[in-house]
Design an enzyme around this catalytic site. Structure first.
Site, PDB file in Angstrom:
ATOM      1  N   ARG A  18      -1.891  13.438  -3.243  1.00 26.41           N
ATOM      2  CA  ARG A  18      -1.030  13.808  -4.361  1.00 26.41           C
ATOM      3  C   ARG A  18      -1.618  13.221  -5.622  1.00 26.41           C
ATOM      4  NH1 ARG A  18       4.678  11.592  -2.882  1.00 26.41           N
ATOM      5  NH2 ARG A  18       3.241  10.074  -2.025  1.00 26.41           N
ATOM      6  N   LYS A  69      11.862  -0.797   1.794  1.00 27.00           N
ATOM      7  CA  LYS A  69      10.828  -1.511   1.050  1.00 27.00           C
ATOM      8  C   LYS A  69      10.895  -3.014   1.356  1.00 27.00           C
ATOM      9  CE  LYS A  69      10.009   2.371  -1.492  1.00 27.00           C
ATOM     10  NZ  LYS A  69      10.638   3.673  -1.235  1.00 27.00           N
ATOM     11  N   GLU A  83      14.518   6.284  -0.974  1.00 33.80           N
ATOM     12  CA  GLU A  83      13.423   7.214  -0.720  1.00 33.80           C
ATOM     13  C   GLU A  83      13.572   8.438  -1.607  1.00 33.80           C
ATOM     14  OE1 GLU A  83      11.003   6.475   1.228  1.00 33.80           O
ATOM     15  OE2 GLU A  83      11.997   4.609   1.773  1.00 33.80           O
ATOM     16  N   GLY A  84      12.466   9.141  -1.811  1.00 31.23           N
ATOM     17  CA  GLY A  84      12.563  10.476  -2.406  1.00 31.23           C
ATOM     18  C   GLY A  84      12.158  10.569  -3.865  1.00 31.23           C
ATOM     19  N   ARG A 124       4.388   8.564   7.350  1.00 28.35           N
ATOM     20  CA  ARG A 124       3.295   8.729   6.387  1.00 28.35           C
ATOM     21  C   ARG A 124       3.100   7.425   5.643  1.00 28.35           C
ATOM     22  NH1 ARG A 124       4.808  12.365   2.067  1.00 28.35           N
ATOM     23  NH2 ARG A 124       4.870  10.488   0.819  1.00 28.35           N
ATOM     24  N   GLU A 163       3.606   2.578  -0.049  1.00 27.83           N
ATOM     25  CA  GLU A 163       4.813   2.468   0.782  1.00 27.83           C
ATOM     26  C   GLU A 163       4.557   3.109   2.133  1.00 27.83           C
ATOM     27  OE1 GLU A 163       8.266   4.825   0.264  1.00 27.83           O
ATOM     28  OE2 GLU A 163       7.182   6.552  -0.523  1.00 27.83           O
ATOM     29  N   SER A 188       7.271  14.174   3.822  1.00 26.21           N
ATOM     30  CA  SER A 188       7.093  15.599   3.526  1.00 26.21           C
ATOM     31  C   SER A 188       5.654  15.940   3.145  1.00 26.21           C
ATOM     32  CB  SER A 188       8.065  16.026   2.437  1.00 26.21           C
ATOM     33  OG  SER A 188       7.946  15.163   1.352  1.00 26.21           O
ATOM     34  N   ASN A 232       6.509   5.558   4.872  1.00 28.49           N
ATOM     35  CA  ASN A 232       7.669   6.448   5.023  1.00 28.49           C
ATOM     36  C   ASN A 232       8.010   6.643   6.491  1.00 28.49           C
ATOM     37  OD1 ASN A 232       7.916   7.627   2.110  1.00 28.49           O
ATOM     38  ND2 ASN A 232       5.743   7.713   2.612  1.00 28.49           N
ATOM     39  N   LYS A 236      11.452  -2.003  -7.017  1.00 31.90           N
ATOM     40  CA  LYS A 236      11.942  -0.894  -6.186  1.00 31.90           C
ATOM     41  C   LYS A 236      13.230  -1.263  -5.461  1.00 31.90           C
ATOM     42  CE  LYS A 236       7.214   0.540  -5.059  1.00 31.90           C
ATOM     43  NZ  LYS A 236       6.328   1.046  -3.994  1.00 31.90           N
TER      44      LYS A 236
HETATM   45  P1  ADP Z   1       9.549   6.606  -3.109  1.00 29.35           P
HETATM   46  O1  ADP Z   1      10.149   6.128  -1.839  1.00 29.35           O
HETATM   47  O2  ADP Z   1      10.567   6.983  -4.128  1.00 29.35           O
HETATM   48  O3  ADP Z   1       8.503   7.660  -2.887  1.00 29.35           O
HETATM   49  P2  ADP Z   1       7.335   4.847  -3.839  1.00 29.35           P
HETATM   50  O4  ADP Z   1       7.265   3.439  -3.443  1.00 29.35           O
HETATM   51  O5  ADP Z   1       6.417   5.782  -3.118  1.00 29.35           O
HETATM   52  O6  ADP Z   1       8.858   5.324  -3.743  1.00 29.35           O
HETATM   53  O7  ADP Z   1       7.067   4.955  -5.402  1.00 29.35           O
HETATM   54  C1  ADP Z   1       7.059   6.189  -6.085  1.00 29.35           C
HETATM   55  C2  ADP Z   1       5.776   6.359  -6.880  1.00 29.35           C
HETATM   56  O8  ADP Z   1       5.611   5.270  -7.787  1.00 29.35           O
HETATM   57  C3  ADP Z   1       4.506   6.360  -6.046  1.00 29.35           C
HETATM   58  O9  ADP Z   1       4.230   7.643  -5.546  1.00 29.35           O
HETATM   59  C4  ADP Z   1       3.476   5.870  -7.039  1.00 29.35           C
HETATM   60  O10 ADP Z   1       3.030   6.926  -7.860  1.00 29.35           O
HETATM   61  C5  ADP Z   1       4.246   4.900  -7.894  1.00 29.35           C
HETATM   62  N1  ADP Z   1       4.079   3.529  -7.357  1.00 29.35           N
HETATM   63  C6  ADP Z   1       4.868   2.903  -6.467  1.00 29.35           C
HETATM   64  N2  ADP Z   1       4.411   1.663  -6.175  1.00 29.35           N
HETATM   65  C7  ADP Z   1       3.285   1.497  -6.909  1.00 29.35           C
HETATM   66  C8  ADP Z   1       2.346   0.427  -7.064  1.00 29.35           C
HETATM   67  N3  ADP Z   1       2.486  -0.726  -6.415  1.00 29.35           N
HETATM   68  N4  ADP Z   1       1.303   0.625  -7.911  1.00 29.35           N
HETATM   69  C9  ADP Z   1       1.166   1.771  -8.598  1.00 29.35           C
HETATM   70  N5  ADP Z   1       2.016   2.808  -8.491  1.00 29.35           N
HETATM   71  C10 ADP Z   1       3.076   2.690  -7.661  1.00 29.35           C
HETATM   72 MG    MG Z   2       6.599   7.529  -2.132  1.00 31.79          MG
END
Ligand code: ADP
Ligand code: MG
Length: 506
Positions: A482, A332, A400-401, A133, A151, A158, A153, A396
């Protein structure tokens, strides 16, 4: 929709909102748009029989989403599938990035160690399955709207099950409820695209199941879902299972912690993964595909035997979804290396077709390493520790998660706690600020109205041969929207921050 009425409408508390909420509550339970209740809601151990389910949090209306962005994200998915299949095949590339983060990240180091052990034994299965995803937010640059990737996945992606149901819920409401509002939205006024995520993800699993072929040991074959104990998001997974079972594929669920108890390996060189029915261990299924909805984070590996379980999957003849290499491709750090100069040349190494690779490149935002030697790393260290500059970034780790990131002012705070030589196990990413949208979220029976931020996920399924590089199946597989309150930084539905939504294309 009356031409000038704002969409989505801001409803006052009252009879019409109550009616809409009640319809959503009932439709959701009737159609499996549901989760198990959190202990905080029902009390610890208050559901010993496991009979309770509650509504998944959801928006009252599908959020407006730019059509051009939605179409771009869907169109590009098969390129992303191919990119990550190619990265998974490049052990040297992944190994180098693992070395960069492993010093400050025991979990990544351990995954790599298991991979090396299995490599020494000799992998017996060359086919590899990805249920991916790719997540995006809309970035506004003047008049131009562009999706930017949050990101990618590669493990346990999920919500494909619940997402298809959310699209159906909003379609149902657009026919039955929105036309009855005080400011009515006529049927067919909203552009609600179909969403096949549950069936399309199941189709990916089915493609791998069929490619595995019949058991030469004469066992029936099956797909095994490896899950977390006490999973609250179980119905999301069940939708995929039911879809597979409709095409007569045996599917079983097994908690990761019980894998060593209920499986065996046939003797080498075949090493088939055999699943013994817990209630009747002499009845054996050969596991054609092992689908991991667990094992993506350190919490799933509390003891050394947990790592033996992961090794058993990896070393066997089952087709893993994903392999350890594919899981690591989702670091990442990989996303950062693709996006940092000389990013285009790194990308071109995996995707030589220029049109395809520039389409991917457009979806990247600025991401920096945090090492002390490269110019990009030194610049990132300055940005991350500057009290003003850091407000434009998220930092970051390789996790994950949800719930693992550090935002804005929390970045310098966190860096103070980490020895400098381990800063490189994080990446620094520019925050994407999507245009504000208004909506109302229904969460645990309560309404939350206001500005929201939407994150689009596009699913993809890909089956390839690690040895020959041949891609046997490559499909875009539906979407997820989402939505979270615009005051919240994290957006995970399971982590309790976001909610389910669908797109109304504008
Ligand atoms: P995870 O692997 O924990 O899902 P993500 O990279 O998806 O990590 O980050 C979690 C959440 O943080 C995302 O769903 C988003 O809401 C917010 N986020 C992450 N990166 C960004 C970004 N570059 N700009 C704005 N919001 C972000
Ligand atoms: Mg995410």
């Amino acid at each position: 929709m009356t031409s000038n009425a704002p969409y989505p409408p801001a409803l006052d508390a009252g009879l019409e909102t109550e009616r809409l909420s009640q319809t959503i509550k009932d439709w959701s339970i009737a159609n499996g748009l549901a989760v198990r209740p959190p202990p905080a809601l029902v009390g610890q151990n208050q559901d010993p029989e496991g009979i309770l389910a509650i509504n998944a949090p959801v928006t009252l209306f599908p959020s407006p989403f730019p059509k051009s962005c939605f179409e771009e994200a869907k169109a590009i998915q098969t390129n992303y599938n191919e990119l990550y299949a190619r990265i998974s095949q490049d052990e040297e590339f992944l190994g180098r990035l693992v070395q960069e983060v492993a010093g400050g990240d025991d979990f990544i180091a351990k995954l790599w160690e298991i991979h090396l052990k299995v490599k020494e034994e000799g992998y017996v299965q060359n086919l590899s399955l990805g249920l991916f995803r790719s997540d995006y937010m809309v970035h506004q640059d003047g008049d131009h709207l562009q999706i930017k990737q949050v990101e990618f996945n590669t493990i346990a992606s999920s919500f494909g099950g619940l997402s298809a149901q959310t699209s159906l819920l909003h379609q149902h409401l657009s026919k039955t409820e929105y036309p009855l509002l005080t400011t009515p939205i006529p049927p067919n006024a909203l552009n609600l695209p179909p969403n096949t995520s549950a069936h399309s993800l199941a189709a990916g699993l089915r493609a791998a199941y069929e490619a595995y072929g019949p058991s030469i040991l004469n066992h029936p074959t099956c797909i095994l879902f490896i899950v977390q104990e006490g999973e609250r998001n179980i119905f999301d997974q069940r939708h995929l299972e039911y879809s597979l079972q409709q095409s007569s594929i045996p599917v079983f669920r097994l908690p990761f912690s019980q894998l060593l108890t209920h499986t065996t390996l046939s003797p080498p060189p075949l090493r088939q993964l055999l699943y013994h029915l817990p209630h009747n261990p002499s009845q054996i299924f050969e596991v054609a595909v092992t689908y991991l909805r667990a094992g993506y984070g350190p919490n799933d590996y509390p003891t050394p035997t947990s790592w033996l379980a992961r090794r058993r999957i990896e070393t066997s003849n089952t087709i893993p979804c994903p392999t350890i290499l594919t899981q690591l491709a989702g670091m990442k750090k990989v996303q950062q290396v693709l996006a940092t100069p000389p990013g285009p040349s790194t990308l071109a190494k995996f995707i030589p077709d220029e049109e395809k690779s520039s389409a991917l490149w457009r979806t990247f935002t600025n991401i920096y390493p945090l090492d002390s030697s490269s110019p990009a790393g030194r610049e990132a260290r300055r940005l991350a520790t500057d009290p003003k500059e850091c407000l434009k970034y998220v930092m970051k780790p390789q996790r994950e998660g949800g719930g693992n990131n550090f935002y804005k002012g929390a970045i310098p705070e966190q860096l103070k706690k980490v020895p400098e030589e381990h800063w490189n196990s994080f990446i620094l990413m520019e925050l994407i600020t999507p245009p504000a949208v208004q909506n109302t979220i229904l969460r645990q029976g309560k309404l939350e109205q206001g500005g929201v931020i939407c994150e689009l996920g596009v699913y993809g399924t890909c089956l390839w041969d690690q040895k020959t590089g041949q891609v046997k199946h490559n499909e875009e597989a539906g979407y997820l929207l989402r939505t979270k309150g615009d005051q919240s930084e994290e957006g995970g539905v399971a982590a309790g921050f976001g909610c389910m939504d669908s797109v109304a294309l504008v």
